[in-house]
Design a protein around this motif. Structure first.
Motif, PDB file in Angstrom:
ATOM      1  N   GLN A  58       1.084  -1.268  -0.059  1.00  0.00           N
ATOM      2  CA  GLN A  58       0.102   0.268   0.055  1.00  0.00           C
ATOM      3  C   GLN A  58       0.877   1.348  -0.038  1.00  0.00           C
ATOM      4  O   GLN A  58       0.796   1.877   0.953  1.00  0.00           O
ATOM      5  CB  GLN A  58      -1.038   0.013   1.162  1.00  0.00           C
ATOM      6  N   ASP A  59       1.496   1.673  -1.122  1.00  0.00           N
ATOM      7  CA  ASP A  59       2.520   2.673  -1.158  1.00  0.00           C
ATOM      8  C   ASP A  59       1.674   3.719  -1.772  1.00  0.00           C
ATOM      9  O   ASP A  59       1.309   4.015  -2.966  1.00  0.00           O
ATOM     10  CB  ASP A  59       3.315   2.056  -2.397  1.00  0.00           C
ATOM     11  N   ASN A  60       1.905   4.736  -0.833  1.00  0.00           N
ATOM     12  CA  ASN A  60       1.075   5.905  -0.842  1.00  0.00           C
ATOM     13  C   ASN A  60       1.353   6.596  -2.055  1.00  0.00           C
ATOM     14  O   ASN A  60       0.125   7.234  -2.682  1.00  0.00           O
ATOM     15  CB  ASN A  60       1.074   6.690   0.443  1.00  0.00           C
ATOM     16  N   ASP A  61       2.503   6.822  -2.844  1.00  0.00           N
ATOM     17  CA  ASP A  61       2.542   7.503  -4.021  1.00  0.00           C
ATOM     18  C   ASP A  61       2.648   6.621  -5.362  1.00  0.00           C
ATOM     19  O   ASP A  61       2.662   7.062  -6.397  1.00  0.00           O
ATOM     20  CB  ASP A  61       3.891   8.530  -3.866  1.00  0.00           C
ATOM     21  N   GLY A  62       2.719   5.284  -4.983  1.00  0.00           N
ATOM     22  CA  GLY A  62       3.049   4.314  -6.121  1.00  0.00           C
ATOM     23  C   GLY A  62       3.986   4.373  -6.962  1.00  0.00           C
ATOM     24  O   GLY A  62       4.284   3.914  -7.906  1.00  0.00           O
ATOM     25  N   ALA A  63       5.183   5.098  -6.231  1.00  0.00           N
ATOM     26  CA  ALA A  63       6.668   4.987  -6.846  1.00  0.00           C
ATOM     27  C   ALA A  63       7.561   4.250  -6.099  1.00  0.00           C
ATOM     28  O   ALA A  63       7.774   4.293  -4.919  1.00  0.00           O
ATOM     29  CB  ALA A  63       7.026   6.446  -7.116  1.00  0.00           C
ATOM     30  N   ALA A  64       8.148   3.474  -6.964  1.00  0.00           N
ATOM     31  CA  ALA A  64       9.161   2.422  -6.061  1.00  0.00           C
ATOM     32  C   ALA A  64      10.364   3.138  -5.738  1.00  0.00           C
ATOM     33  O   ALA A  64      11.097   2.515  -4.719  1.00  0.00           O
ATOM     34  CB  ALA A  64       9.836   1.459  -7.211  1.00  0.00           C
ATOM     35  N   SER A  65      10.585   4.558  -5.806  1.00  0.00           N
ATOM     36  CA  SER A  65      11.751   5.126  -5.435  1.00  0.00           C
ATOM     37  C   SER A  65      11.545   5.694  -4.168  1.00  0.00           C
ATOM     38  O   SER A  65      12.710   6.090  -3.728  1.00  0.00           O
ATOM     39  CB  SER A  65      12.174   6.228  -6.483  1.00  0.00           C
ATOM     40  N   THR A  66      10.504   5.600  -3.638  1.00  0.00           N
ATOM     41  CA  THR A  66      10.153   6.313  -2.174  1.00  0.00           C
ATOM     42  C   THR A  66       9.885   4.934  -1.428  1.00  0.00           C
ATOM     43  O   THR A  66       9.473   3.968  -1.799  1.00  0.00           O
ATOM     44  CB  THR A  66       8.993   7.498  -2.346  1.00  0.00           C
ATOM     45  N   CYS A  67       9.494   5.531  -0.064  1.00  0.00           N
ATOM     46  CA  CYS A  67       9.073   4.420   0.843  1.00  0.00           C
ATOM     47  C   CYS A  67       8.091   4.999   1.602  1.00  0.00           C
ATOM     48  O   CYS A  67       8.221   4.984   2.875  1.00  0.00           O
ATOM     49  CB  CYS A  67      10.216   3.738   1.379  1.00  0.00           C
ATOM     50  N   ASP A  68       7.093   5.614   1.189  1.00  0.00           N
ATOM     51  CA  ASP A  68       5.849   6.112   2.020  1.00  0.00           C
ATOM     52  C   ASP A  68       4.876   5.173   2.322  1.00  0.00           C
ATOM     53  O   ASP A  68       3.882   5.048   1.671  1.00  0.00           O
ATOM     54  CB  ASP A  68       5.246   7.150   1.090  1.00  0.00           C
ATOM     55  N   VAL A  69       5.321   4.346   3.177  1.00  0.00           N
ATOM     56  CA  VAL A  69       4.372   3.119   3.522  1.00  0.00           C
ATOM     57  C   VAL A  69       4.289   2.950   5.028  1.00  0.00           C
ATOM     58  O   VAL A  69       4.921   3.616   5.925  1.00  0.00           O
ATOM     59  CB  VAL A  69       5.213   1.744   3.082  1.00  0.00           C
TER      60      VAL A  69
HETATM   61 CA    CA Z   1       6.846   4.986  -2.874  1.00  0.00          CA
END
Ligand code: CA
Ligand code: FE
Length: 501
Positions: free
Chosen positions: A352-363
């Motif tokens: 459930q990755d908040n921004d849907g980008a693999a480069s960040t880890c907003d989880v």
């Molecule tokens: Ca992310």
């Protein structure tokens, strides 16, 4: 230090004095089955039958004192006990909070039974239970309920009432049976006894006892065998086990109280601040339940660096299960032999990755998202072992969710390998707001911020998941509270992915 009330302390001492007098210890003075009965961990030839003697549940010692007490148990195919299938005597040991974990053997497979306990002149309520089908036998249909997160103060247990009324074959409890702390919510329907955070064995015991005074929880236990695992609140919020943030003394106390209060076998009794919680239960050739432990062996949660530094989170050796449990799970899945494989576990598995980008880890660092390498080893392991129908079962997040599973969540065209059913809380508050990133995580199909449980029925051909909700946890009167199906999904045998039904 714990703050036990003077009243509790004095009453406990008086009861202890009486019960250690010769001639009185064999029969409790007052009705001792105030906490009900339970069964669990079914096998083809038996199960665990549980009770705990406590004529005064909210007093330290339960009103039982320090003497051990003999308890008889009986199990029968009929509710009137006309013919006894098995019986025996167990010693309810004071050092085990006078809990009883009887383990009848030699019963018929795939069969409904009734059981009860006796001590002195007292007879317990009657519980209904079931043995698992024999190995290789394929039952036509199986129904189980999943539940989690039942803060006692935050609502009435109508979800447990619903589970009891459903008469399922099995109940999976996935964590947060109780909470170590009082609720921070402004609306409470009832209160915990007067210590705030549980950290001693006596406090954990009283906490469990208070939950178990609830009639709907007792009914849910009496209706079907349970397969129970804990999450964090049975010990401490968001605890981790490897190089742990909690003392061995407190761990041992929490594990001991959990075992004392659950229908778990004697072989699972904790020692030295460890409990052998993960285990596998087969249901003929139709299903296996791989009950997991995502607390005792996990590494500390990765720091939340405002999502800019994902180095710790992305370490390839990070583990949520520990090495031994991961091997146990994958070896078990490789062995095969069942059409449906359920991974009963605690925390959110799908990304459930908040921004849907693999480069960040907003989880959520406490969930599998905080241990992506650990999750990927299991996901790829399931794919590599050609597991026919893997279904992950989850609690923790106080909302219903229905998710599909991928090895790589950032490749939306990659194949699905299974699904995840997340049960909402029985009572615990679900928070406010809509989850971020739903549109960026197309494998997340459904979320509902209501209280309830999930009812799963499966056959050789199909699984049906019913997301059950209660109309209110603040209304006590059952006549004014409805329990119903909020949403329904199906999974076809051999075809990964959920379909709205
Ligand atoms: Ca992310
Ligand atoms: Fe919870």
């Amino acid at each position: 230090m714990p703050k036990l009330s003077r009243r509790t302390f004095i009453l406990g001492s008086v009861a202890a004095g009486l019960l250690t007098m010769p001639g009185i210890a064999t029969a409790a003075l007052r009705y001792p089955f105030e906490l009900g009965v339970a069964s669990g961990d079914p096998r083809p030839d038996g199960m665990v039958l549980w009770t705990r003697l406590a004529p005064a549940p909210l007093d330290v010692g339960g009103g039982m004192g320090t003497a051990n007490v003999a308890v008889q148990w009986e199990i029968s195919k009929d509710a009137n006990f006309a013919t006894i299938a098995a019986s025996g005597t167990e010693t309810a040991v004071a050092g085990e909070a006078h809990s009883v974990h009887a383990e009848p053997r030699g019963l018929a497979a795939g069969t409904e039974y009734y059981y009860r306990f006796k001590t002195g002149e007292h007879v317990s309520p009657v519980g209904r239970t079931k043995t698992a089908p024999a190995a290789g036998v394929e039952p036509a249909s199986v129904t189980f309920a999943m539940a989690s997160c039942a803060h006692f103060e935050e609502g009435w247990y109508h979800a447990y009432r619903g589970i009891a009324n459903d008469d399922p074959d099995l109940v999976l409890f996935l964590g947060d049976y109780m909470y170590e702390k009082q609720s921070g919510q402004s609306t409470k329907v009832r209160g915990y006894v007067d210590f705030d955070e549980t950290d001693t064995l006596d406090e954990y015991r009283v906490r469990y006892a208070q939950h178990k005074t609830d009639p709907y929880l007792q009914a849910a236990h009496a209706a079907a065998p349970w397969l129970a695992v804990f999450d964090d609140h049975e010990l401490k919020n968001n605890w981790w086990g490897y190089q742990s943030d909690v003392t061995a003394t407190r761990k041992q106390a929490a594990f001991q109280a959990f075992w004392e209060n659950m229908p778990m076998p004697k072989s699972m009794k904790p020692a030295n601040a460890a409990i052998p919680l993960y285990r596998r239960v087969g249901w003929g050739s139709l299903a296996r339940f791989h009950m997991m432990d995502t607390r005792q062996y996990r590494w500390k949660q990765a720091p939340n660096n405002n999502n800019t530094n994902c180095t710790e989170l992305n370490r390839t050796d990070r583990t949520l299960t520990g090495v031994a449990q991961e091997k146990w799970l994958l070896d078990g899945l490789a062995a095969g032999g069942s059409r449906w494989d359920f991974l009963g576990q605690q925390v959110f598995f799908a990304s459930q990755d908040n921004d849907g980008a693999a480069s960040t880890c907003d989880v959520n660092e406490d969930a599998w998202d905080g241990y992506p390498a650990s999750r990927k080893r299991i996901a790829q392991g399931i794919v590599d072992r050609h597991v026919r129908n893997p279904i992950v079962l989850t609690g923790d997040v106080h909302r219903h969710w229905a998710n599909d599973l991928r090895v790589n969540y950032f490749d939306h065209a990659s194949p699905l390998f299974g699904s995840e059913l997340v049960t909402t809380s029985v009572t615990s508050n679900g928070g406010t707001g809509t989850p971020a990133g739903l549109d960026k995580n197309p494998h997340l199909h459904y979320v509902a911020n209501k209280r309830g449980y999930v009812r799963v029925t499966f056959t050789p051909a199909q699984l049906t998941a019913e997301f059950m909700t209660v109309s209110s946890v603040f209304e006590k009167d059952p006549a004014k509270v409805t329990i119903g199906v909020e949403k329904r999904y199906v999974v076809q045998d051999g075809v990964a992915g959920l379909h709205s039904a």
